[in-house]
Design a protein around this motif. Structure first.
Motif, mmCIF file in Angstrom:
data_model
loop_
_atom_site.group_PDB
_atom_site.id
_atom_site.type_symbol
_atom_site.label_atom_id
_atom_site.label_comp_id
_atom_site.label_asym_id
_atom_site.label_seq_id
_atom_site.Cartn_x
_atom_site.Cartn_y
_atom_site.Cartn_z
ATOM 1 N N ARG A 54 3.101 31.011 -13.576
ATOM 2 C CA ARG A 54 2.807 30.487 -13.881
ATOM 3 C C ARG A 54 3.168 29.449 -14.562
ATOM 4 O O ARG A 54 3.041 28.869 -15.074
ATOM 5 C CB ARG A 54 1.529 31.036 -13.799
ATOM 6 C CG ARG A 54 0.244 31.241 -13.006
ATOM 7 C CD ARG A 54 -1.533 31.369 -13.086
ATOM 8 N NE ARG A 54 -1.783 30.197 -13.659
ATOM 9 C CZ ARG A 54 -2.511 29.077 -12.651
ATOM 10 N NH1 ARG A 54 -2.683 29.239 -11.758
ATOM 11 N NH2 ARG A 54 -3.136 28.368 -12.999
ATOM 12 N N LEU A 55 4.394 29.957 -15.465
ATOM 13 C CA LEU A 55 5.581 29.227 -16.427
ATOM 14 C C LEU A 55 6.048 28.244 -15.852
ATOM 15 O O LEU A 55 6.077 27.790 -17.300
ATOM 16 C CB LEU A 55 6.425 30.492 -17.395
ATOM 17 C CG LEU A 55 5.758 31.382 -18.162
ATOM 18 C CD1 LEU A 55 7.297 32.598 -18.632
ATOM 19 C CD2 LEU A 55 5.180 30.775 -19.624
ATOM 20 N N ARG A 56 6.276 28.377 -14.761
ATOM 21 C CA ARG A 56 6.842 26.596 -14.311
ATOM 22 C C ARG A 56 5.764 26.108 -14.282
ATOM 23 O O ARG A 56 5.578 24.599 -14.278
ATOM 24 C CB ARG A 56 6.071 27.211 -12.958
ATOM 25 C CG ARG A 56 5.548 26.794 -11.555
ATOM 26 C CD ARG A 56 5.912 27.612 -10.525
ATOM 27 N NE ARG A 56 5.001 27.551 -9.210
ATOM 28 C CZ ARG A 56 4.082 26.322 -9.058
ATOM 29 N NH1 ARG A 56 5.392 24.642 -9.222
ATOM 30 N NH2 ARG A 56 2.969 25.836 -8.445
ATOM 31 N N LEU A 57 4.277 26.358 -14.993
ATOM 32 C CA LEU A 57 3.060 24.900 -14.495
ATOM 33 C C LEU A 57 3.005 24.426 -16.439
ATOM 34 O O LEU A 57 3.273 26.142 -16.799
ATOM 35 C CB LEU A 57 2.101 25.653 -14.068
ATOM 36 C CG LEU A 57 1.741 25.689 -12.822
ATOM 37 C CD1 LEU A 57 0.760 26.496 -11.985
ATOM 38 C CD2 LEU A 57 2.212 24.134 -11.600
ATOM 39 N N TYR A 58 3.035 23.466 -16.655
ATOM 40 C CA TYR A 58 2.066 22.942 -18.324
ATOM 41 C C TYR A 58 1.195 23.702 -18.160
ATOM 42 O O TYR A 58 0.527 24.391 -17.410
ATOM 43 C CB TYR A 58 2.309 21.587 -18.541
ATOM 44 C CG TYR A 58 3.328 20.917 -18.425
ATOM 45 C CD1 TYR A 58 4.371 20.451 -19.354
ATOM 46 C CD2 TYR A 58 3.261 19.471 -17.095
ATOM 47 C CE1 TYR A 58 5.246 20.084 -19.669
ATOM 48 C CE2 TYR A 58 4.885 19.372 -17.711
ATOM 49 C CZ TYR A 58 5.401 19.419 -18.680
ATOM 50 O OH TYR A 58 6.822 18.367 -19.182
ATOM 51 N N SER A 59 0.996 24.523 -19.792
ATOM 52 C CA SER A 59 -0.054 24.752 -20.235
ATOM 53 C C SER A 59 -1.638 25.012 -19.975
ATOM 54 O O SER A 59 -1.159 22.956 -20.300
ATOM 55 C CB SER A 59 0.313 25.537 -21.786
ATOM 56 O OG SER A 59 0.613 25.202 -22.511
ATOM 57 N N ASP A 60 -2.171 25.150 -20.527
ATOM 58 C CA ASP A 60 -3.778 24.436 -20.259
ATOM 59 C C ASP A 60 -3.898 23.911 -21.134
ATOM 60 O O ASP A 60 -4.251 24.219 -22.440
ATOM 61 C CB ASP A 60 -4.469 25.387 -20.031
ATOM 62 C CG ASP A 60 -6.616 24.664 -19.925
ATOM 63 O OD1 ASP A 60 -6.050 23.757 -19.420
ATOM 64 O OD2 ASP A 60 -7.021 25.710 -19.683
ATOM 65 N N LEU A 61 -4.329 22.088 -20.997
ATOM 66 C CA LEU A 61 -4.148 20.993 -22.809
ATOM 67 C C LEU A 61 -5.511 21.650 -23.040
ATOM 68 O O LEU A 61 -5.042 21.641 -24.363
ATOM 69 C CB LEU A 61 -4.710 20.164 -21.631
ATOM 70 C CG LEU A 61 -2.657 19.352 -21.225
ATOM 71 C CD1 LEU A 61 -3.557 18.036 -20.609
ATOM 72 C CD2 LEU A 61 -2.661 18.605 -23.209
ATOM 73 N N ALA A 62 -6.400 22.363 -22.334
ATOM 74 C CA ALA A 62 -7.494 22.712 -23.663
ATOM 75 C C ALA A 62 -7.280 24.007 -23.718
ATOM 76 O O ALA A 62 -8.777 24.535 -24.357
ATOM 77 C CB ALA A 62 -8.791 22.306 -21.953
ATOM 78 N N ALA A 63 -6.777 24.506 -23.590
ATOM 79 C CA ALA A 63 -6.614 26.589 -23.842
ATOM 80 C C ALA A 63 -7.841 27.142 -23.279
ATOM 81 O O ALA A 63 -8.691 27.273 -24.289
ATOM 82 C CB ALA A 63 -6.375 26.588 -24.657
#
Ligand SMILES: *Cc1c(COP(=O)(O)O)cnc(C)c1O
Length: 355
Positions: A54-63
């Protein structure tokens, strides 16, 4: 320096981090207040192939999952938490948001506060600690500036009670008071419970010291929903994806492992206490510490000389070339075995029998 550097940055003095040499088996690294223990095993288990894919995706903005874990752990709402790439980043964001009329802090405290003030271009007011390195809340009445207090303080380790912080909050109702609780898990009393009552309080925490994750870069702020929304505005203007996805996962796993957290922090406190009395017996002046380090003065040699002597035995401690504290060194609490060696070599160094 290149010929392209802006005028303003030419004159600017950057923060000097503690030395980060390559750690080999021989080195005892007691200079930057890291934990001697690894993160809990649940953190390693959470680093799954799926999490890595999942590192290919941006991280969750809201964590979201991390913020939920923190919200449950601290008993505050999710909209009272803002996360950052280390607490350094969220303090910087808060200073951008709330330092409009300046920032006030102690003369002996976290060295980053004056660096950020200058970088952001806000006026700073430096308030000297008392001769015994304690902070007098009376010195913080109606300052008309944002206030930054590390509690417990660094590099002294001295803690202030939440009632003293309350005095400062009440005396400055129109300014934000940021309480930096990087070390609170080692014996201080947290101001998080005050966040429900004071709309001018921001509390800062980090995963770098008591949660064994300095390299993951994770910290957060707790405050009123309105203050947090303001910090989020800065975050979205600088780097919305500031906390990477693996760190979010690791942080949530760490927060949910309460027994490991409790065990490791109690063990550091116990090691600190015997190390402090062993140094006392050798004639050191040791400040009362509520942190994972000791601030200590050798009986018969200066701070720099003691630091250098320890270094010859592969033990790194931190010495600050700064007024009032040149005779002291800051010693991070390591394992019992590391501290036993520190005491053994110290005995030789101050006894003049050092090879
Ligand atoms: C270590 C420390 C921090 C920051 O740490 P991060 O690694 O950026 O979370 C903040 N404040 C104080 C007083 C510290 O000692």
């Amino acid at each position: 320096m290149s010929r392209f550097l802006s005028e303003r940055m030419r004159a600017f003095a950057a923060y000097t981090p503690g030395e980060q040499p390559k750690v080999t088996g021989a080195l005892i690294k007691l200079n930057t207040n890291e934990s001697p223990y690894p993160p809990p095993p649940s953190v390693a288990r959470a680093m799954t192939p799926d999490a890595i894919a999942r590192l290919r995706l941006y991280s969750d903005l809201a964590a979201a999952d991390l913020v939920s874990a923190l919200s449950e752990d601290l008993g505050v709402d999710r909209n009272q938490i803002a996360v950052g790439n280390g607490s350094d980043e969220v303090i910087y964001f808060a200073m951008i948001a709330f330092g409009g009329s300046g920032a006030a802090f102690a003369d002996i405290t976290y060295g980053f506060y004056p660096v950020w003030s200058k970088l952001i271009g806000i006026e700073e007011q430096v308030i000297p600690l008392k001769a015994d390195f304690t902070l007098d809340p009376a010195d913080y009445a109606s300052l008309g500036k944002m206030i930054l207090i590390a509690n417990p303080n660094a590099p002294t380790g001295i803690a202030l009670s939440p009632s003293d912080i309350e005095r400062i909050l009440r005396a400055n109702p129109d300014q934000v008071v940021l309480v930096d609780e990087a070390y609170v898990d080692f014996g201080g009393e947290s101001c998080v419970p005050l966040a429900a009552r004071y709309d001018n309080l921001l509390v800062c925490r980090t995963f770098s010291k008591s949660r064994q994750m300095a390299g993951a870069r994770l910290g957060f702020l707790v405050g009123s929903p309105a203050l947090i929304a303001d910090v989020e505005k800065v975050r979205y203007s600088v780097n919305p994806y500031n906390v990477n996805s693996l760190t979010q996962i690791a942080g949530a796993a760490s927060v949910r492992d309460k027994p490991y957290f409790e065990r490791t922090r109690q063990s550091i406190i116990a090691t600190r206490e015997w190390t402090s009395s062993a140094l006392n017996k050798l004639g050191f002046a040791v400040l009362p510490s509520s942190a994972n380090f000791l601030f200590a003065k050798a009986p018969n040699l200066g701070g720099q000389a003691y630091m250098q002597a320890l270094r010859r035995h592969n033990i790194l401690v931190r010495w600050f070339d700064a007024d009032r504290i040149r005779d002291y060194v800051r010693i991070t609490i390591g394992t019992d075995e590391q501290m036993r060696l520190l005491i053994e070599y110290t005995q030789r160094i101050i006894g003049g029998t050092d090879a």
